[in-house]
Design a protein around this motif. Structure first.
Motif, PDB file in Angstrom:
ATOM      1  N   ALA A   9     -13.304   4.568  58.633  1.00 59.47           N
ATOM      2  CA  ALA A   9     -12.141   3.857  58.074  1.00 59.47           C
ATOM      3  C   ALA A   9     -11.582   4.569  56.852  1.00 59.47           C
ATOM      4  O   ALA A   9     -10.569   4.140  56.295  1.00 59.47           O
ATOM      5  CB  ALA A   9     -12.530   2.436  57.708  1.00 59.47           C
TER       6      ALA A   9
ATOM      7  N   ASN B 122      -3.635   1.007  62.780  1.00 59.96           N
ATOM      8  CA  ASN B 122      -2.826   0.178  61.868  1.00 59.96           C
ATOM      9  C   ASN B 122      -1.619   0.992  61.451  1.00 59.96           C
ATOM     10  O   ASN B 122      -1.657   2.225  61.409  1.00 59.96           O
ATOM     11  CB  ASN B 122      -3.611  -0.383  60.687  1.00 59.96           C
ATOM     12  CG  ASN B 122      -4.521   0.597  59.944  1.00 59.96           C
ATOM     13  OD1 ASN B 122      -5.299   0.210  59.099  1.00 59.96           O
ATOM     14  ND2 ASN B 122      -4.432   1.874  60.242  1.00 59.96           N
TER      15      ASN B 122
ATOM     16  N   LYS C 198      -8.642  -8.743  55.918  1.00 57.80           N
ATOM     17  CA  LYS C 198      -9.455  -7.576  56.314  1.00 57.80           C
ATOM     18  C   LYS C 198     -10.864  -8.017  56.730  1.00 57.80           C
ATOM     19  O   LYS C 198     -11.494  -7.384  57.578  1.00 57.80           O
ATOM     20  CB  LYS C 198      -9.468  -6.519  55.198  1.00 57.80           C
ATOM     21  CG  LYS C 198      -8.165  -5.701  55.232  1.00 57.80           C
ATOM     22  CD  LYS C 198      -8.075  -4.556  54.254  1.00 57.80           C
ATOM     23  CE  LYS C 198      -6.763  -3.780  54.545  1.00 57.80           C
ATOM     24  NZ  LYS C 198      -6.330  -2.905  53.475  1.00 57.80           N
TER      25      LYS C 198
ATOM     26  N   LEU D  29      -3.935   5.726  61.068  1.00 57.00           N
ATOM     27  CA  LEU D  29      -2.910   5.143  60.193  1.00 57.00           C
ATOM     28  C   LEU D  29      -1.595   5.812  60.536  1.00 57.00           C
ATOM     29  O   LEU D  29      -1.434   7.018  60.344  1.00 57.00           O
ATOM     30  CB  LEU D  29      -3.270   5.384  58.724  1.00 57.00           C
ATOM     31  CG  LEU D  29      -2.242   4.829  57.731  1.00 57.00           C
ATOM     32  CD1 LEU D  29      -2.144   3.320  57.833  1.00 57.00           C
ATOM     33  CD2 LEU D  29      -2.605   5.222  56.309  1.00 57.00           C
TER      34      LEU D  29
ATOM     35  N   PHE E 191     -10.147   5.389  62.955  1.00 51.41           N
ATOM     36  CA  PHE E 191      -8.966   4.601  62.592  1.00 51.41           C
ATOM     37  C   PHE E 191      -7.769   5.526  62.728  1.00 51.41           C
ATOM     38  O   PHE E 191      -7.900   6.745  62.592  1.00 51.41           O
ATOM     39  CB  PHE E 191      -9.067   4.103  61.140  1.00 51.41           C
ATOM     40  CG  PHE E 191      -9.653   2.720  61.014  1.00 51.41           C
ATOM     41  CD1 PHE E 191     -10.985   2.481  61.299  1.00 51.41           C
ATOM     42  CD2 PHE E 191      -8.863   1.649  60.601  1.00 51.41           C
ATOM     43  CE1 PHE E 191     -11.528   1.207  61.176  1.00 51.41           C
ATOM     44  CE2 PHE E 191      -9.395   0.375  60.473  1.00 51.41           C
ATOM     45  CZ  PHE E 191     -10.720   0.150  60.757  1.00 51.41           C
TER      46      PHE E 191
ATOM     47  N   ASN F 225      -4.616  -6.954  57.241  1.00 54.61           N
ATOM     48  CA  ASN F 225      -4.320  -5.807  58.099  1.00 54.61           C
ATOM     49  C   ASN F 225      -3.901  -6.327  59.474  1.00 54.61           C
ATOM     50  O   ASN F 225      -4.208  -7.474  59.848  1.00 54.61           O
ATOM     51  CB  ASN F 225      -5.551  -4.891  58.222  1.00 54.61           C
ATOM     52  CG  ASN F 225      -5.163  -3.440  58.511  1.00 54.61           C
ATOM     53  OD1 ASN F 225      -3.983  -3.137  58.680  1.00 54.61           O
ATOM     54  ND2 ASN F 225      -6.143  -2.556  58.562  1.00 54.61           N
TER      55      ASN F 225
ATOM     56  N   VAL G  99     -13.512  -6.167  64.868  1.00 58.87           N
ATOM     57  CA  VAL G  99     -14.037  -4.824  65.197  1.00 58.87           C
ATOM     58  C   VAL G  99     -15.523  -4.936  65.576  1.00 58.87           C
ATOM     59  O   VAL G  99     -15.986  -4.311  66.538  1.00 58.87           O
ATOM     60  CB  VAL G  99     -13.820  -3.843  64.017  1.00 58.87           C
ATOM     61  CG1 VAL G  99     -14.506  -2.502  64.290  1.00 58.87           C
ATOM     62  CG2 VAL G  99     -12.324  -3.629  63.771  1.00 58.87           C
TER      63      VAL G  99
ATOM     64  N   ILE H  20      -4.030  -4.927  63.378  1.00 62.18           N
ATOM     65  CA  ILE H  20      -4.571  -3.788  64.147  1.00 62.18           C
ATOM     66  C   ILE H  20      -4.382  -3.958  65.657  1.00 62.18           C
ATOM     67  O   ILE H  20      -4.193  -5.070  66.163  1.00 62.18           O
ATOM     68  CB  ILE H  20      -6.090  -3.595  63.872  1.00 62.18           C
ATOM     69  CG1 ILE H  20      -6.915  -4.800  64.370  1.00 62.18           C
ATOM     70  CG2 ILE H  20      -6.357  -3.297  62.413  1.00 62.18           C
ATOM     71  CD1 ILE H  20      -8.363  -4.484  64.678  1.00 62.18           C
TER      72      ILE H  20
ATOM     73  N   ILE I 175     -10.488   3.572  68.973  1.00 63.06           N
ATOM     74  CA  ILE I 175      -9.736   3.816  67.739  1.00 63.06           C
ATOM     75  C   ILE I 175      -9.024   2.528  67.319  1.00 63.06           C
ATOM     76  O   ILE I 175      -8.539   1.770  68.174  1.00 63.06           O
ATOM     77  CB  ILE I 175      -8.762   5.012  67.896  1.00 63.06           C
ATOM     78  CG1 ILE I 175      -8.269   5.486  66.526  1.00 63.06           C
ATOM     79  CG2 ILE I 175      -7.605   4.695  68.823  1.00 63.06           C
ATOM     80  CD1 ILE I 175      -7.800   6.944  66.516  1.00 63.06           C
ATOM     81  N   VAL I 176      -9.041   2.264  66.021  1.00 62.74           N
ATOM     82  CA  VAL I 176      -8.384   1.074  65.462  1.00 62.74           C
ATOM     83  C   VAL I 176      -7.062   1.554  64.874  1.00 62.74           C
ATOM     84  O   VAL I 176      -7.049   2.416  63.990  1.00 62.74           O
ATOM     85  CB  VAL I 176      -9.252   0.454  64.340  1.00 62.74           C
ATOM     86  CG1 VAL I 176      -8.584  -0.798  63.774  1.00 62.74           C
ATOM     87  CG2 VAL I 176     -10.653   0.149  64.842  1.00 62.74           C
TER      88      VAL I 176
END
Ligand code: PMT
Length: 404
Positions: A278, A353, A386, A329, A327, A367, A393, A369, A350-351
């Motif tokens: 992260a 955001n 979060k 971004l 992650f 957040n 997650v 996601i 994969i996360v």
């Protein structure tokens, strides 16, 4: 570390000869690191002394609603006790005590505490065989179970009366094992070693300046906390943040640069079950760090930049049995870009955001996601705290462990 470590256990002891086994229960729980508060009835005191139990638990044993101390009455607050506990164990539960528990009678501290408890309550009946099988007693046991209490059934064997049959309290070792199993079921990540990276990296230009980014570490710290609360042993590799974490299952490794974060990840990667990246690793670093502060009088300096190591790609290359979650971004085409990172970095998930979403990404307490996994439908979530995102997650991670 035992799953019972730091667990708060109310041990309610009622009047039955099986009470002589409760010091062993208390001893085993304390040895495993649990905090044990004993509440006992007057009748129980005839079978085992408060002194024995307070010596073993390092806590005063509570036996009545109030304590007299130099004419000052102090209330033993059954409500606070009931709220304090992670579990309550009534062992032994005599016919009299379990009948009162079943009918909400509250004529002693143990019963009032039971009625105030919000935690799961285990009860271990102990009595002579005919009392045990009496329909009225069985009705009471059934009613307690129907009310959500957890029965630790009486076992068969020789009884204090000289008779033989069902009515013996379960053995202390077995009772403690049942509590361990309960806490394990509440800690689905127990036994898992999880590495989580958080925060930014700072790439130094000179002793006072750096290339960095706005990551606060909140997302990574929330993930570390969620994993630890579900029983995982967590290594949190953190760039410079104001974050603070005190959970005993989390060890923090503080790093500053991408190179240090890479080294810290590599140190622990072989023995890791899952790694969640992260951190917002700076993508560029100055090719050279000036040894002294660059003076502005010398004019605008030109910086020569080089890429930082791509930590996630390196981990992806060396992946064996680890589950690797990155992650992404993004600011535009979030899903398509994240999908490319998922494949190119050899990730399991994969996360995503996006800074295009209000309240998502850097610095916020919230957040928004999407969770992408190879060969699975993307799962999209609404804006959440979060902490809640971290739980989502963890749910995915548990499923991935189950499926691996
Ligand atoms: O810390 P907060 O303020 O709470 O903000 C949370 C967050 C926005 C930082 C977090 O949710 C997040 O998105 N982290 C990843 C940020 C990022 O670097 O995304 P990226 O798309 O540039 O990188 C993709 C992945 O590669 C990331 O897992 C990143 O950690 C990793 N990476 C990137 C560069 C690099 N040199 N090495 C890497 O391993």
């Amino acid at each position: 570390m035992s799953i019972l470590h730091d667990k708060r256990i109310l041990l309610g002891i009622s009047g039955s000869i099986a009470a002589y086994k409760t010091p062993t229960i208390a001893r085993l729980l304390v040895k495993a690191g649990a905090k044990v508060q004993v509440v006992m009835t007057d009748a129980a005191k005839g079978f085992v002394t408060p002194l024995t139990l307070s010596t073993l638990t390092y806590l005063e044993v509570l036996t009545s609603f109030t304590q007299e101390d130099n004419d000052n009455a102090v209330w033993n607050n059954h409500v606070s006790l009931g709220l304090w506990a992670d579990v309550m164990l009534v062992a032994p539960a005599s016919a009299n005590t379990l009948a009162k528990m079943a009918t909400a009678a509250a004529d002693n501290l143990l019963l009032a505490t039971y009625l105030s408890a919000k935690c799961p309550v285990f009860f271990a009946p102990a009595m002579d065989l005919d009392m045990h099988k009496h329909p009225a007693n069985q009705d009471n046991i059934n009613r307690l179970v129907a009310n959500g209490n957890i029965l630790i059934p009486a076992t068969s064997g020789p009884l204090a009366s000289g008779l033989e049959g069902e009515g013996r309290m379960e053995e202390p070792e077995q009772i403690v094992a049942i509590l361990e199993d309960y806490f394990k079921s509440k800690s689905p990540l127990s036994g898992k070693k999880i590495v989580i990276t958080a925060g930014p990296t700072y790439e130094p230009i000179d002793p006072v300046r750096f290339i960095g980014n706005h990551s606060s570490g909140k997302m990574g710290y929330a993930l570390a906390n969620a994993a630890a609360q579900q029983g995982a042993d967590v290594i949190l590799i953190s760039g410079p943040t104001a974050g603070n974490i005190t959970h005993p299952n989390v060890s923090v490794v503080a790093v500053t640069t991408a190179a240090q974060m890479l080294a810290a990840c590599m140190d622990v990667y072989t023995n890791t079950d899952a790694l969640i990246m992260a951190a917002a690793v700076a993508d560029f670093q100055p090719t050279e760090k000036a040894q002294q502060k660059i003076k502005k009088q010398a004019g605008i300096p030109s910086l020569s930049l080089a890429p930082t190591p791509d930590i996630l790609s390196k981990l992806g290359e060396g992946k064996k049995n680890q589950i690797l979650i990155g992650f992404a971004l993004e600011t535009q085409d979030a899903l398509a870009n994240a999908q490319k990172k998922l494949a190119s970095k050899n990730l399991d998930a994969i996360v995503v955001n996006s800074l295009a979403d209000d309240g998502a990404g850097f610095g916020h307490d919230t957040n928004k996601i999407s969770f992408l996994q190879t060969n699975k439908e993307a799962v999209h979530y609404t804006l959440k705290s979060k902490q809640e995102v971290a739980l989502d997650v963890m749910d995915h991670l548990k499923t991935m462990f189950d499926e691996s």
